[in-house]
Structure formats: C-alpha cells, structure tokens
Design a protein around this motif. Structure first.
Motif, mmCIF file in Angstrom:
data_model
loop_
_atom_site.group_PDB
_atom_site.id
_atom_site.type_symbol
_atom_site.label_atom_id
_atom_site.label_comp_id
_atom_site.label_asym_id
_atom_site.label_seq_id
_atom_site.Cartn_x
_atom_site.Cartn_y
_atom_site.Cartn_z
ATOM 1 N N LEU A 13 -14.900 -20.286 24.765
ATOM 2 C CA LEU A 13 -14.481 -19.717 26.051
ATOM 3 C C LEU A 13 -15.093 -18.337 26.282
ATOM 4 N N VAL A 107 -8.880 -22.840 34.889
ATOM 5 C CA VAL A 107 -9.268 -22.145 36.114
ATOM 6 C C VAL A 107 -10.780 -22.347 36.240
ATOM 7 N N MET B 1 -17.348 -25.967 36.433
ATOM 8 C CA MET B 1 -16.995 -25.618 35.069
ATOM 9 C C MET B 1 -15.612 -24.968 35.052
ATOM 10 N N GLU B 2 -14.822 -25.377 34.059
ATOM 11 C CA GLU B 2 -13.474 -24.842 33.981
ATOM 12 C C GLU B 2 -13.262 -24.066 32.693
ATOM 13 N N VAL B 3 -12.407 -23.056 32.812
ATOM 14 C CA VAL B 3 -12.038 -22.290 31.626
ATOM 15 C C VAL B 3 -10.855 -22.966 30.977
ATOM 16 N N GLN B 4 -11.054 -23.706 29.901
ATOM 17 C CA GLN B 4 -9.966 -24.303 29.146
ATOM 18 C C GLN B 4 -10.470 -24.644 27.747
ATOM 19 N N GLU B 5 -9.529 -24.965 26.863
ATOM 20 C CA GLU B 5 -9.901 -25.278 25.494
ATOM 21 C C GLU B 5 -10.494 -26.689 25.478
ATOM 22 N N SER B 6 -11.642 -26.871 24.863
ATOM 23 C CA SER B 6 -12.231 -28.205 24.833
ATOM 24 C C SER B 6 -11.720 -28.980 23.631
ATOM 25 N N ALA B 10 -3.298 -27.853 25.759
ATOM 26 C CA ALA B 10 -2.198 -26.891 25.713
ATOM 27 C C ALA B 10 -0.955 -27.565 26.275
ATOM 28 N N SER B 79 -0.013 -29.634 31.976
ATOM 29 C CA SER B 79 -0.347 -29.236 33.355
ATOM 30 C C SER B 79 -0.937 -30.379 34.182
ATOM 31 N N GLN B 80 -1.674 -31.276 33.533
ATOM 32 C CA GLN B 80 -2.318 -32.362 34.286
ATOM 33 C C GLN B 80 -1.588 -33.680 34.036
#
Lengths: 372, 173
Positions: A13, A107, B1-6, B10, B79-80
């Motif tokens: 990240l 996000v 592109m998303e900011v999340q843990e690949s 979570a 969340s999803q």
C-alpha cells in the motif's frame, strides 16, 4: 508540491500510494511502516500532510494522531486517517484523536488524491518561508544566540536557504558556535560610504559546511553604536533577495537599530528564562513591543539544569501564550566548545528537537492555540 | 486502483463483549467458507485490534496473530456484500435472485438486512436447512441492543445461526 508523510504497515500500500501521489500529484512522499518511526520523521521535518493507517502494530494510528497533535512541531499538520475499520464509531474515534479527515478502505486512488488536494488547499498553513525571524531578549545570558544558531541550522536541515545575522556588537558569538572564524564580519560595512547592495553584502558572508551563511559580528567588541540603522536595513533588504529565511540575533537593547529590525521582522522571538529578572525584563519588553504584538512569540529557554519550569504559570504572568519551550540540554556546553551546533551535529538531542518543534509555532499565525 | 490489502480481508468480528477487527487470509477461500468449514473450530486472524463493545471505537489491545473461536462469534461485518458470500455464490452466480428483508436478534445485537435466496422466504428453513453455521445478511445494519446509538454497517454481515434468538420477516419499506 507538498511533502506528504504516509504511515502504514502494509508495504504494498505504501508503495502504491507513493507512486500515485508522486506521479500524479507531483508531491514528495515520505514513507513509514510504523507509528513510532512515523512520529520521528514527522518531528524531524514536519510534512504538509500526513496519511495514517489505524491498524498498525505497536502504535495505532489514533495514538500517532494524538501525539502529532500534542507536539508543537507537528500540531498543525493536517492528518488523514485511512483505515479498514470503516464504521461510524471509527470515524468519530479518528476525529476525536485529532484527524482532519477519515477515509475507510477501500478507497480509489482518484478519491484519495482528491481528498489530499482538498485538504492541502484548505489547511491552515504556516506562513510561507522567506520570513525574517528576529530573536531578542533584554536580559543577557538567556541563550538567544544559541537559539538563533540552532534555529538557522534547523531551517537549513529542512532545505531552506538561510542566512544568520549576528547583530550583537558586544558579545556576538554566532561564528564561535558554528566553529567559524569571524572574518570577514559586518564591522567593515560600517565603513562603506553607501548602504550595501546584494552583491556587496555577499562578500561579507561566511560559509558554513551545512550551507548556512553567516553575517558575523566582529570578534572584538565594538565601542559605540555598531552598524548604522540605514546600513542594517539595507543589508536585510539585500539578503532577502538571496535567502528564503533570515534569522537575526539581536543585541539586548531596544535602540534605533533594534527597533528598525523589529519593524522589518515577520516574527519576533522574545526569549526568556524562568528566573524573576528575565521574566520582569520580558514583561517590560512586551510593553515596549506593543506595536509589534501580532508578531511576537514567547520562547521559554531553560539554560540551567533542574525541574522544568511551568509554561502555564509563565503564561499567567505574561498574559501571553508561551509558544515554545526549549529544555536544558547538557550536551549544549560541549557543542559550544566544539563549534558544532546540536541542530546539525546531534539532531535528536532534546535541544535540537525542541528547536525543530519551535519553527511551526513561530511561523503559525497569531491566534492559533498556544503550544506549551 | 483501490487502496486496500491484497489477499487479506478486513472484517469486524463480534463476540458478546468485544469487537475484534483484523485481517483474514482469503487468498484460497472466502470468509464464509472458512467460517463454515466444519473441520476447524477456529479462524486465524492477522493483526487483531480489540475494542470493548461499550467503547467500540477505542482500541484497547493489539496482537499480531490470534485465533477466534467460531462458536463464540455472534456476527461478522464486512464492507462488501460479495465478501460475505461463499465463493460458489459470488462471481456472477445465479444463486439467490430473491432478496428478502429480515430482522434478527443475537445476544447483544439486532441485525437488519437482506437474505439472498433462490425461493420465497421460509423462516424455519433458513434456520434448519444445510450445515452452514453462518448465514449471510446483505446490506446489513448491526445495532448494539444496550447502546442503540452504536451501529455497524456493512455490505455483508455473517450471523452465527446458533446465536439467533429471533428471526423475523421484515416489511419492505
């Protein structure tokens, strides 16, 4: 372009955010994988904005946020909390910890960049570099020169073009503290027939290896008034053309020259120790400096070992916020003897850290909360 | 592109008294599949962040690794919505085209959301059919019974069937 500190324990990240903010936003990005390290980086060179994850080993993002807010060096930095804990209670916890904005993962990068831009645009920023900072005390021995030297050195470490002016005709020793021989110095300027211009003043400056330039005071005390008022003002004007910041070490007297310099200064750092004569001198100085009240900042400097003085008590006496406290640092005596200012040669020392923390407080607009 | 843990999901795990946030390795199996795997009573969690249920925004402890006892979990919030479904039900599956609004209770919480089914809603069958211990409630809202101001929302809420006290068909608004 802004300096953005990103603190997140996820290496992928971090790299992704760095790539986006550097390539699309043209920002300078500093990365940190954990809270303690991030705090140290923020303190050493306060960023324009910080993006902080909540869930990190060791120290949570909330704690990072609280400590940044509590530290004078970083209290002004806008903070975005970016976390996978995406509930309303988490948003409230982030705001309670002092964050300016809360974003829950996932996000999109476009969204993140938009929020970064928005926050940078509306953030209460410290006044732009390029200011003239004058340090003064009517009481001698309170460490004005030490603070001026370390303040200038810290600004150089932060990448600014800085010139230090030592205007003390009797006891100026800025050159000594920097390990420089004060030759040339400003005494020859007094003999010039005309006020010095930009090119002339350059020939009188000493070069320190750090990049700091110094207009030194003469080694032997001057008999008389020192530099004429017009010469000093011309020198300041000329130096402003070439340097982003000027730090001026003023003599302990409110004479014509001092008042003229104070008039030109953007920030006046009034230095005192916690002993009664220094406090009394400061109360009197504040009265005399009423026309400049909006740019006066109070700096409490502890020059002797012992229990820390109460800035709150001092505020009550002075009826003015204390904008920064510099603790006693036993290493200062050795730094002085070696001509190696702590801000350059021991930047993690208490004095150097405190001086770094002073800069945002000094530059912050009047009316911001007192930092003690 | 998303900011999340690949590769890591979570999620917020709730027991009677605690909220435990952390990351689950979902590179091989979906969270629902891990929870409903009868061969293990535990679910490994990376980076557990623990909050008491009466102060769910406050992190009182963090641990780099932990195991959660599945039977003691009441609800899990993600969340999803896709992250709450078994892998066979995601990625364009035709399974469950009917959405039924439901209300249910587990100790300490009330849950409102939608069940995705392939037929009409039969409350008894939801609780008795199949061997899965956790059912997915989509677009869920979990409310703390003792502090109604504290709610948790997510695209998916996995509910432990053993802890359900009441399961009700809710009126569509």
């Amino acid at each position: 372009m802004a300096r953005i500190l990103v603190i997140d324990d996820n290496a992928d990240l971090l790299q992704m955010i760095r790539t986006i903010l550097e390539s699309r936003g043209k920002h300078e990005v500093i990365l940190s994988a954990e809270g303690q390290d991030g705090l140290a980086k923020a303190k050493a060179a306060p960023p324009d904005l910080a993006i902080v994850d909540v869930m990190m080993p060791g120290m949570t993002g909330y704690e990072v946020c609280r400590r940044m807010r509590a530290d004078p060096a970083t209290s002004h930095v806008p903070i975005i909390i970016l976390t996978a804990r995406g509930q309303e209670v988490d948003r409230q916890a982030a705001l309670d910890a002092g964050a300016d904005l809360y974003l829950s993962k996932p996000v999109t990068m476009a969204e993140l960049q938009q929020h970064v831009d928005d926050l940078l645009a509306r953030a209460p920023r410290p006044e732009a570099p390029g200011g003239v900072m004058a340090l003064l005390s009517l009481r001698g021995g309170v460490g004005v020169t030490t603070l001026a030297v370390n303040l200038a050195a810290t600004l150089v470490r932060q990448g600014e073009q800085v010139c230090l002016l030592d205007l003390c005709p009797a006891s100026g020793n800025a050159a000594l503290q920097l390990g420089l021989r004060p030759d040339p110095n400003w005494s020859a300027l007094a003999l010039l027939g005309t006020p010095p211009g930009s090119a002339t003043i350059g020939t009188y400056l000493l070069n320190h290896s750090s990049g700091l330039r110094l207009l030194a005071a003469p080694f032997v005390p001057i008999v008389g008034d020192g530099l004429p008022r017009e010469t000093v003002l011309a020198a300041i004007s000329a130096l402003q053309q070439n340097f982003a910041a000027l730090v001026i070490d003023l003599p302990s007297a409110l004479n014509d020259v001092t008042m003229a310099v104070l008039d030109q200064a953007d920030i006046i750092g009034l230095v005192l120790t916690a002993d009664p004569p220094a406090i009394q001198a400061t109360v009197g100085t504040l009265q005399a400096l009423k026309p400049f009240a909006s740019k006066v900042r109070i700096i409490l400097n502890q020059v002797v070992p012992g229990p820390s003085s109460s800035a709150q008590a001092l505020q009550r006496v002075l009826r003015q916020p204390v904008n920064g406290v510099v603790p006693f640092d036993p290493a200062q005596a050795q730094a002085l003897a070696r001509g190696q200012p702590l801000a350059l040669f021991s930047p993690t020392s208490p004095l150097a850290q405190a001086v770094a923390g002073l800069i945002p407080s000094l530059r912050a607009s009047q009316g911001r909360p007192a930092v003690v | 592109m998303e900011v999340q843990e690949s590769g890591y999901l979570a999620a917020d795990f709730f027991t009677h008294s605690y909220r435990i946030s952390g990351h689950v390795d979902v590179r091989r199996r979906a969270l629902a599949d891990i929870l409903n795997d009868q061969t293990s009573n535990f679910i490994p969690l990376e980076d557990a962040y623990i909050s008491p249920i009466d102060r769910p925004g406050e992190i009182i402890a963090t641990y780099s690794a932990s195991n959660l006892v599945k039977s003691n979990l009441t609800v899990i919030v993600v969340s999803q919505s896709n992250d709450a479904l078994p892998r066979k039900h995601t990625y364009g599956s035709y399974y469950g085209t009917f959405l039924h609004k439901i209300f249910l209770t587990v100790p300490g919480f009330e849950v409102v959301g939608y069940l995705r089914l392939s037929s009409n809603l039969d409350l008894r069958r939801v609780l008795t059919t199949g061997t899965d211990e956790f059912i997915a409630v989509l677009d869920g809202r979990v409310r703390n019974s003792l502090r109604p101001d504290v709610t948790f929302t997510g695209g998916g809420v996995l509910v432990n069937k053993r802890h359900i006290g009441a399961l009700c068909m809710a009126e569509e608004e």
